[in-house]
Design a protein around this motif. Structure first.
Motif, mmCIF file in Angstrom:
data_model
loop_
_atom_site.group_PDB
_atom_site.id
_atom_site.type_symbol
_atom_site.label_atom_id
_atom_site.label_comp_id
_atom_site.label_asym_id
_atom_site.label_seq_id
_atom_site.Cartn_x
_atom_site.Cartn_y
_atom_site.Cartn_z
ATOM 1 N N ILE A 162 -37.049 7.099 -35.293
ATOM 2 C CA ILE A 162 -38.408 6.629 -35.529
ATOM 3 C C ILE A 162 -38.511 5.119 -35.388
ATOM 4 C CG2 ILE A 162 -38.136 6.342 -38.032
ATOM 5 C CD1 ILE A 162 -41.261 7.688 -36.219
ATOM 6 N N ASP A 163 -37.399 4.392 -35.659
ATOM 7 C CA ASP A 163 -37.445 2.941 -35.548
ATOM 8 C C ASP A 163 -37.777 2.494 -34.141
ATOM 9 O OD1 ASP A 163 -34.890 4.088 -35.035
ATOM 10 O OD2 ASP A 163 -34.049 2.070 -34.895
ATOM 11 N N VAL A 164 -37.348 3.283 -33.144
ATOM 12 C CA VAL A 164 -37.685 2.951 -31.758
ATOM 13 C C VAL A 164 -39.195 3.002 -31.568
ATOM 14 C CG1 VAL A 164 -37.488 3.672 -29.356
ATOM 15 C CG2 VAL A 164 -35.487 3.753 -30.853
ATOM 16 N N LEU A 165 -39.807 4.053 -32.083
ATOM 17 C CA LEU A 165 -41.254 4.172 -31.939
ATOM 18 C C LEU A 165 -41.995 3.125 -32.760
ATOM 19 C CD1 LEU A 165 -41.851 8.015 -31.932
ATOM 20 C CD2 LEU A 165 -41.530 6.465 -30.017
ATOM 21 N N LEU A 166 -41.484 2.828 -33.958
ATOM 22 C CA LEU A 166 -42.165 1.870 -34.819
ATOM 23 C C LEU A 166 -42.110 0.457 -34.248
ATOM 24 C CD1 LEU A 166 -41.114 3.064 -38.388
ATOM 25 C CD2 LEU A 166 -43.218 3.522 -37.148
ATOM 26 N N ARG A 167 -41.095 0.162 -33.447
ATOM 27 C CA ARG A 167 -40.976 -1.171 -32.881
ATOM 28 C C ARG A 167 -41.866 -1.350 -31.666
ATOM 29 N NH1 ARG A 167 -35.079 -0.643 -32.705
ATOM 30 N NH2 ARG A 167 -35.233 -1.237 -30.538
ATOM 31 N N TYR A 168 -42.393 -0.263 -31.149
ATOM 32 C CA TYR A 168 -43.184 -0.353 -29.926
ATOM 33 C C TYR A 168 -44.590 0.192 -30.143
ATOM 34 C CZ TYR A 168 -38.736 -1.633 -28.050
ATOM 35 O OH TYR A 168 -37.557 -2.279 -27.834
ATOM 36 N N MET A 169 -45.303 0.430 -29.082
ATOM 37 C CA MET A 169 -46.715 0.771 -29.179
ATOM 38 C C MET A 169 -46.917 2.273 -29.311
ATOM 39 S SD MET A 169 -48.298 -1.916 -26.457
ATOM 40 C CE MET A 169 -47.092 -1.616 -25.179
ATOM 41 N N PHE A 197 -39.536 13.053 -23.097
ATOM 42 C CA PHE A 197 -38.250 13.155 -23.790
ATOM 43 C C PHE A 197 -38.377 14.225 -24.868
ATOM 44 C CE2 PHE A 197 -38.600 8.941 -22.045
ATOM 45 C CZ PHE A 197 -37.350 8.696 -21.506
ATOM 46 N N ASP A 198 -37.778 15.381 -24.620
ATOM 47 C CA ASP A 198 -37.818 16.478 -25.583
ATOM 48 C C ASP A 198 -36.674 16.327 -26.579
ATOM 49 O OD1 ASP A 198 -38.550 18.767 -26.869
ATOM 50 O OD2 ASP A 198 -37.999 20.132 -25.257
ATOM 51 N N LYS A 199 -36.864 16.849 -27.786
ATOM 52 C CA LYS A 199 -35.865 16.785 -28.857
ATOM 53 C C LYS A 199 -35.392 15.350 -29.064
ATOM 54 C CE LYS A 199 -34.424 21.558 -28.250
ATOM 55 N NZ LYS A 199 -33.331 22.508 -28.006
ATOM 56 N N PHE A 200 -36.346 14.444 -29.124
ATOM 57 C CA PHE A 200 -36.061 13.019 -29.268
ATOM 58 C C PHE A 200 -35.251 12.724 -30.517
ATOM 59 C CE2 PHE A 200 -37.607 8.679 -30.469
ATOM 60 C CZ PHE A 200 -37.030 8.006 -29.403
ATOM 61 N N ASP A 201 -35.455 13.541 -31.565
ATOM 62 C CA ASP A 201 -34.775 13.303 -32.833
ATOM 63 C C ASP A 201 -33.282 13.562 -32.778
ATOM 64 O OD1 ASP A 201 -35.876 15.885 -32.402
ATOM 65 O OD2 ASP A 201 -35.278 16.472 -34.409
ATOM 66 N N VAL A 202 -32.796 14.281 -31.775
ATOM 67 C CA VAL A 202 -31.362 14.567 -31.694
ATOM 68 C C VAL A 202 -30.708 13.885 -30.493
ATOM 69 C CG1 VAL A 202 -31.533 16.763 -32.912
ATOM 70 C CG2 VAL A 202 -31.772 16.740 -30.429
ATOM 71 N N MET A 203 -31.447 13.032 -29.811
ATOM 72 C CA MET A 203 -30.870 12.320 -28.671
ATOM 73 C C MET A 203 -29.878 11.271 -29.160
ATOM 74 S SD MET A 203 -34.190 11.824 -26.179
ATOM 75 C CE MET A 203 -33.298 10.729 -25.084
ATOM 76 N N PRO A 204 -28.753 11.086 -28.462
ATOM 77 C CA PRO A 204 -27.780 10.048 -28.859
ATOM 78 C C PRO A 204 -28.428 8.672 -28.818
ATOM 79 C CG PRO A 204 -26.865 11.521 -27.193
ATOM 80 C CD PRO A 204 -28.322 11.847 -27.287
ATOM 81 N N SER A 205 -28.072 7.831 -29.788
ATOM 82 C CA SER A 205 -28.684 6.504 -29.854
ATOM 83 C C SER A 205 -28.431 5.690 -28.596
ATOM 84 C CB SER A 205 -28.162 5.756 -31.082
ATOM 85 O OG SER A 205 -26.754 5.631 -31.033
ATOM 86 N N GLY A 206 -27.272 5.898 -27.983
ATOM 87 C CA GLY A 206 -26.971 5.164 -26.753
ATOM 88 C C GLY A 206 -27.945 5.479 -25.637
ATOM 89 N N ILE A 241 -31.058 6.458 -26.141
ATOM 90 C CA ILE A 241 -32.316 5.817 -26.521
ATOM 91 C C ILE A 241 -32.299 4.352 -26.127
ATOM 92 C CG2 ILE A 241 -33.835 5.216 -28.435
ATOM 93 C CD1 ILE A 241 -33.740 8.182 -27.766
ATOM 94 N N ASP A 242 -31.157 3.698 -26.338
ATOM 95 C CA ASP A 242 -31.053 2.274 -26.023
ATOM 96 C C ASP A 242 -31.331 1.997 -24.550
ATOM 97 O OD1 ASP A 242 -30.451 1.695 -28.633
ATOM 98 O OD2 ASP A 242 -28.279 1.649 -28.324
ATOM 99 N N THR A 243 -30.997 2.947 -23.692
ATOM 100 C CA THR A 243 -31.190 2.716 -22.255
ATOM 101 C C THR A 243 -32.659 2.719 -21.852
ATOM 102 O OG1 THR A 243 -31.013 5.073 -21.689
ATOM 103 C CG2 THR A 243 -28.972 3.787 -21.695
ATOM 104 N N ILE A 244 -33.521 3.344 -22.658
ATOM 105 C CA ILE A 244 -34.942 3.374 -22.287
ATOM 106 C C ILE A 244 -35.743 2.260 -22.944
ATOM 107 C CG2 ILE A 244 -34.880 5.861 -21.908
ATOM 108 C CD1 ILE A 244 -36.448 6.177 -24.523
#
Length: 201
Positions: free
Chosen positions: A118-125, A4-13, A15-18
């Motif tokens: 970053i919260d997505v990454l912090l919640r996972y491994m 996933f490139d440019k993860f910081d600008v991806m729409p939250s929706g 992100i939720d799908t992954i």
């Protein structure tokens, strides 16, 4: 492997799908994702990494000799700052490789100071952070040669005139302003600049 490139600008929706694929399920729709590798590329802590790279260079340490451990303190500090901001995150769970059950989340720190998801990454491994260093002129020249061959302007590396490579390289911008050591855009603008110069001939 999922990148996933440019993860910081991806729409939250998006992100939720992954997120379900990052959870520790035995399988999801009949597929085991526990052995999948997830690579998230972002732009956090770039300024610090660039400054540190230049500082090392001034100390006589070449870019190619910089090791991951030399940059780990910057990565750790960036993670600590983000953790302080995200007060709802209770802890960062760092998980090392485990046989038969692992995920690898790699964050590439480049050219910005924010990591909105970053919260997505912090919640996972999170297994590893990999900082990408700025590219020197020699790396840009190699990109130019590769592109010249890819587009069949020349048939071999030996056929490519160094003067032509320098001419194309000079179309790019470099930093710091006084020394002009590193490309501001890496090799991203090499295709357009190469085509521009070659079409002039």
């Amino acid at each position: 492997m999922f990148i996933f490139d440019k993860f910081d600008v991806m729409p939250s929706g998006l992100i939720d799908t992954i997120i379900p694929y990052l959870d520790d399920h035995d399988n999801l729709n009949g597929i085991n994702y526990r052995k999948a590798v997830f690579i998230f590329i972002s732009n956090t802590a770039a300024t610090e990494i660039q400054h540190q790279t230049i500082s090392f260079l001034h100390e006589g340490k070449e870019r190619d000799s910089i090791q991951l451990k030399d940059m780990e303190v910057l990565v750790t500090k960036a993670a600590a700052n983000l953790k302080a901001i995200l007060v709802n995150i209770i802890r960062i769970k760092i998980v090392c490789f485990k046989s038969g059950n692992y995920k690898l989340l790699i964050v590439n720190f480049l050219h910005s100071d924010s990591f909105y998801h970053i919260d997505v990454l912090l919640r996972y491994m999170i297994t590893a952070y990999i900082p990408f260093l700025p590219l020197e002129r020699k790396h840009v020249r190699q990109c130019i040669k590769d592109y010249l061959l890819l587009k069949k302007y020349y048939t071999s590396y030996g056929d490519i005139p160094e003067e032509k490579v320098r001419e194309i390289a000079e179309q790019l911008h470099y930093f710091p302003e006084e020394e002009q050591l590193f490309s501001t855009t890496g090799c991203k603008r090499v295709p357009s600049k190469t085509c521009y110069i070659m079409e002039e001939d």
